[in-house]
Write an enzyme that holds these catalytic residues in place. Structure first.
Site: not given
Ligand code: TEU
Length: 578
Positions: A22, A26, A30, A99, A342-343
């Protein structure tokens, strides 16, 4: 071979901008913050930076709900800031990939605002609008056009009272699915992609791009999904993970946007549910679709009935899965290689040991992954051995998937809050979204303000500053792995052979290119393990060179660490012989 595309020996670094750095206090990362940390990326040696979305967005799903594809969200900065970042990344010889989120838009995107305004609006057919199920009143339970569930809890259809019809949203109700059957939608997406490429970006990571083709019944309606026991909704995935027109759409996109551009571009399709056979078609370069895909087989191996019901990983399951993907894409197509994004929860907490053996297990996991055939993706903080958040309370979470799951599970009495919170602690996406830990100062040097999500308290010891001058750090191990990929062609292009497929403790495989052969060993346990490769291999490799290991500078490496020497806890070794 020297005609291999550049990305076969590249490493991609994923930045989740909200949590990276950041610059204006904030509490939210960014673009200028990213620009201030390019030394870190250049020193690591990565070739490509993939930015998670920075477009204008209501931030319902961390920016994956886009309301304007041609601008930057003020939270992250301006288009001028973006151009400056792009120039700075290029000046350092790196590339920048955006993305691309086009399976859905935000419900605040002008396209959807128009589409929902009336049944005969010219953009009505840009989204999936359907009346209530026949003979049912709109709004009645079960009147949704199909029984599909949303990935973020609840049904996948939202009734819009203004026109009395439902719209489809596989994700949140603020993420309506675009109707790719409509050529106007496809043309608008292609134009937007060309606009970004003309601006100088070097490619796209394509969000759930396999979902854009939905399977239709002959009458144009969408089919119900099978309701698995215990599930609240039908599984629509069987009807959109691999729809009938997906190859047509990707080949059209390639023709309209990517073909004819310099071969510097990189495209990676994120494809939950994709199989090896399908990936061979998606990544076969003669088909003109995408360069590689993110597949989800390995990150599903520790799921129970749902991702929240996490089970221990069985190493032989991981070997079987990776082995299948290595074999399946050996002669055609290309793999991506990832643990974190990030997922996903952070790998050192998920399949390593984020306590006593954090550094050793993080570097073993990195070594095994990066020595496979494919393009590795490093997620921000993975190179530091950052761990899961270990949140204790629901109010510490920010991610819509986690917050909605908690509410739905409690509302339906599916589990006690203690069980739900345990599931979130293990698998929540927020585990990957706590701020990058730059140093031991307050808020880890991420912000001078109040962070949008808590900084992990372990930043006082786990941070970039503490690792920059420590050759035994996770950071320097990642740097050495990337350097090896850039200097030893066998890493990128060698063939792959799994060894000891049935061993539950040690991961072992070889890579071979021409006269060069690599042997990779990784101990996936916290106990000493014999090397399970048999007499012939240990003899053949007796005098091999130990090119990389994680046993630390002080341990006695070199010849004394021959292949037959048992592996210490979480120990990894890479041998080379020519
Ligand atoms: O993720 C797709 C997706 O399948 C993920 O949502 C994953 O299956 C789930 O988060 C795990 O349980 C993409 C992006 O990477 C995610 O951050 C978004 O939330 C999603 O698509 C919708 O755009």
């Amino acid at each position: 071979p020297d005609d291999a595309p550049w990305w076969t020996s590249a490493v991609v670094y994923q930045v989740y901008p909200r949590s990276f750095a950041d610059s204006d206090g904030d509490g939210i990362g960014d673009l200028r913050g990213i620009a201030s940390r390019l030394d870190h990326l250049e020193a690591l040696g990565v070739d490509v930076v993939w930015l998670s979305p920075v477009y204008p967005s209501p931030q319902d799903d961390g920016g994956y709900d886009i309301s304007n594809y041609h601008d930057i969200d003020p939270t992250f900065g301006t288009l001028e800031d973006f151009d400056a970042l792009l120039e700075a990344v290029h000046a350092r010889g790196m590339k920048l990939v955006m993305d691309l989120v086009v399976n859905h838009t935000s419900d605040e995107h002008p396209w959807f605002v128009e589409s929902r305004s009336s049944r005969d609006n010219p953009k009505r057919d840009w989204y999936w609008w359907r009346p209530a199920r026949s003979h049912m009143e709109p709004g009645a339970p079960g009147a949704e056009p199909t029984n599909w569930g949303s990935a973020f809890s609840g049904p996948a259809w939202e009734l819009d009272p203004a026109t009395g019809e439902y719209y489809l949203h596989i994700f949140s109700r603020k993420q309506p699915d675009l109707n790719w059957e409509n050529p106007e939608v496809r043309a608008a997406v292609h134009a937007m992609m060309r606009w970004w490429l003309d601006r100088g970006v070097d490619g796209f990571r394509m969000d759930v791009i396999n979902f854009i083709s939905k399977e239709l019944n002959p009458d144009g309606s969408l089919p119900d999904g099978v309701v698995r026991d215990g599930a609240l909704y039908g599984d629509g995935g069987l009807h959109y993970f691999y729809g009938p027109r997906i190859h047509e759409y990707l080949q059209e996109m390639h023709r309209e946007v990517l073909a004819g551009r310099p071969d510097r571009l990189l495209t990676v399709g994120e494809m939950p549910g994709v199989t090896v056979e399908q990936a061979r078609l998606f990544t076969d370069p003669t088909r003109g679709e995408v360069d590689m895909v993110f597949q989800f087989e390995h990150v599903g191996l520790d799921h129970g009935a749902t991702k929240w019901d996490a089970q221990p990983l069985r190493l032989t399951d991981l070997k079987a899965s990776f082995g299948r993907w290595q074999a399946g894409l050996a002669d055609v197509g290309w793999n991506s290689l990832y643990w974190d994004n990030h997922d996903q929860p952070r790998i050192v907490s998920r399949w390593g040991d984020d306590g006593e053996h954090r550094v050793r297990s993080a570097t073993m996991l990195a070594t095994v992954l990066h020595l496979h055939r494919g393009t590795p993706y490093v997620y921000q903080g993975e190179e530091l051995g950052m761990t899961n958040a270990h949140f204790e309370r629901i109010d510490q979470y920010r991610d819509i998937e986690s917050v909605n799951h908690h509410a739905e599970a409690l509302a339906h009495g599916l589990a006690t809050e203690e069980v739900v919170l345990a599931g979130l602690r293990t698998m929540s996406r927020d585990n990957a979204r706590t701020p990058v830990q730059w140093d031991a100062s307050r808020h880890a040097g991420f912000t001078t303000g109040e962070p949008w999500i808590e900084v992990n308290p372990n930043h006082v010891t786990v941070n970039a500053a503490a690792q920059r001058d420590d050759p035994r750090s996770v950071l320097h191990h990642y740097r050495r792995l990337i350097e090896l990929r850039h200097t030893e062609p066998a890493v990128a292009l060698g063939d792959f052979a799994m060894l000891a497929p049935h061993d539950e403790a040690v991961y072992a495989f070889t890579r071979r290119l021409g006269g060069t052969e690599l042997l990779v060993l990784g101990n996936f346990t916290g106990a000493e393990q014999a090397v399970p490769v048999g007499e012939a291999v240990t003899t053949a490799w007796a005098d091999a060179e130990l090119v990389l290991h994680n046993a630390g500078a002080d341990d006695d490496a070199g010849p004394a660490r021959g292949v037959a020497v048992p592996l210490g806890p979480w120990e990894a070794r890479v041998y080379r012989r020519r």
